[in-house]
Design a protein around this motif. Structure first.
Motif: not given
Length: 482
Positions: A223-229, A279-280, A285-288, A441-445
């Motif tokens: 589920r965590n991988a799907q969240a990042d997707i 949380a991430l 949303l900030l970057f968008v 995305f790199l920051l999130i990962e």
């Protein structure tokens, strides 16, 4: 050069892909009226397959094996003739450097060593004694404790590395095509997730035998991988919206579509039950917002509209709290009985047993089983350290820490260079959005890797490779339709 020749050259340049008299047509969003050039299309297929088949993880290797075979087949046309390379520029030096650094550790760990060397490595005494029972202790052995696992890990790294090299060759519009793929595949995973939650026709609707049951996982097992997707899809949606809004017109339907798409991905993100992923979402949303802020004409009205949307979401969320599936997700936001602390303690102990050389890439399972304390042993088996940074230290040791430091330095240099480039007044809006996508995305990962293992998913590793490649300057547009 004569004046006639000059006029002819200028006309050819203007007819070239992505060129116009204003120099801004490369910013435009690809549409159904256009089609990607062959090289771009191959990259799109690679990204789509990686997102759909690369999410099985250690306990579900079947789809990843299929992905590796398909990746090899897709790469054949690139070496078969120049026609398939249309849409691709030359491979950029930083991409080659990063590719070599990524593959360096597993290749180094598979080199056979003489007995006098590997016998002296920390943590190998039991192996030496075991092999001595069958008179095999004089054999040459590699640095890794599990050569088959390390070789399998090396194979799994090839797909992201190839994507890094190929995406670095794409033009600006070619990279927008990849964002379309990211959003499209994420939307399909969301639709599949609805079937998973509803258990339509009594099926689990998962590609895997082991997965996060009861949560929206889409094409992933975790589920965590799907969240990042879904977070990547939110960022990619921002890139596409920027390309659409870059002409300065009022696009009411575009804004409505953007809001609906992002909201759908956020709902799906919540239903994954990934606490860190939820949380991430604030970072995504900030970057968008950073992508779209220069596009806003009536910023005050947009802010009011955003506040109203948040109010609607909060009210709707209050009504949905009565649903059992929603209460199940909310119930996960508790640190009671958090198993990660025990996994980190065991991983840290295992690191001390094999430092400074490491145990070998892919050896986390046997190392954790050997290091697990008796007071935390239960019916479950530890398969990951739930901290990518710690897991890398265990498997790669000091050499891996040095290589990782070099990779981070190169990526940081690319980030700084890209930010300086897009900060200029004449910078392309699409280029700026793609850089923000990459950094976001790199920051999130990187943050998610503190409590999970996103880089152990081929899907997320492939998206990270795409993000790094987007930091590099796009290739010059080629003639043709893309």
């Amino acid at each position: 050069m004569s004046s006639a020749q000059a006029i002819k050259s200028s006309a050819q340049a203007n007819r070239s892909e992505g060129r116009s008299s204003s120099g801004r047509s490369a910013d435009k969003l690809p549409t159904l009226k256009t089609r990607p050039l062959p090289g771009t299309a191959l990259c799109m297929v690679l990204v789509g397959l990686a997102m759909a088949l690369g999410g099985g993880g250690t306990v579900n290797p079947q789809t990843e094996m299929v992905l590796q075979v398909l990746t090899a087949l897709i790469m054949i046309p690139l070496f078969a003739g120049s026609e398939w390379q249309r849409g691709l520029g030359p491979v950029q030096a930083p991409a080659l450097m990063l590719a070599g650094l990524i593959l360096l550790i597993p290749v180094f760990q598979l080199i056979p060593l003489p007995p006098s060397l590997w016998h002296s490595l920390p943590g190998r005494s039991v192996e030496v004694q075991s092999l001595a029972l069958i008179q095999a202790d004089t054999s040459w052995m590699p640095l890794t404790m599990a050569p088959a696992r390390t070789f399998a890990s090396l194979l799994s790294m090839i797909c992201p590395v190839l994507l890094l090299l190929q995406v670095s060759r794409l033009s600006l519009r070619g990279r927008n095509w990849l964002c379309i793929v990211v959003v499209g595949v994420a939307a399909l995973s969301l639709a599949l997730g609805v079937l998973q939650l509803s258990r339509t026709a009594g099926f689990e609707w998962s590609l895997y035998s082991q997965f996060s049951e009861g949560f929206l996982v889409g094409f992933q097992a975790n589920r965590n991988a799907q969240a990042d997707i879904l977070l990547a899809a939110i960022l990619a949606t921002g890139v596409l919206a920027t390309a659409r809004l870059g002409d300065g017109r009022n696009h009411v339907l575009t804004w409505a579509g953007l809001m609906m798409t992002v909201l759908s991905f956020l709902v799906g993100l919540f239903m994954t039950g990934s606490r860190t992923g939820i949380a991430l979402s604030s970072i995504a949303l900030l970057f968008v917002g950073l992508m779209l802020w220069p596009m806003l004409r009536k910023r005050a009205a947009v802010l009011y509209g955003l506040a109203g949307t948040i109010g609607v979401v909060v009210i709707s969320g209050g009504l949905l709290l009565q649903l059992q599936s929603v209460q199940k997700v909310i119930g996960r936001f508790s640190l009671m009985h958090e198993a990660r602390w025990d996994l980190w303690a065991d991983t840290w102990y295992a690191i001390g047993q094999v430092w400074p050389y490491g145990s070998g890439i892919g050896t986390i399972v046997p190392m954790l089983e050997a290091a697990e304390r008796l007071e935390v042993v239960d019916t479950t088996l530890p398969v990951r350290a739930h901290n990518d940074w710690l897991e890398w230290l265990l498997e790669a040791g000091l050499p891996g820490a040095i290589v990782l430091g070099l990779i981070l330095l190169v990526v940081a240099y690319l980030v700084v260079t890209a930010v300086i480039s897009v900060s200029k007044s004449d910078a392309s809006a699409s280029r700026r959005a793609q850089v923000l996508f990459a950094i976001g995305f790199l920051l999130i990962e990187a943050l998610h890797a503190i409590v999970d293992y996103p880089m152990r998913s081929m899907s997320l590793a492939a998206l990270a490779a795409v993000a790094v490649a987007m930091l590099l300057n796009p290739a010059a547009p080629q003639r043709g339709r893309q």
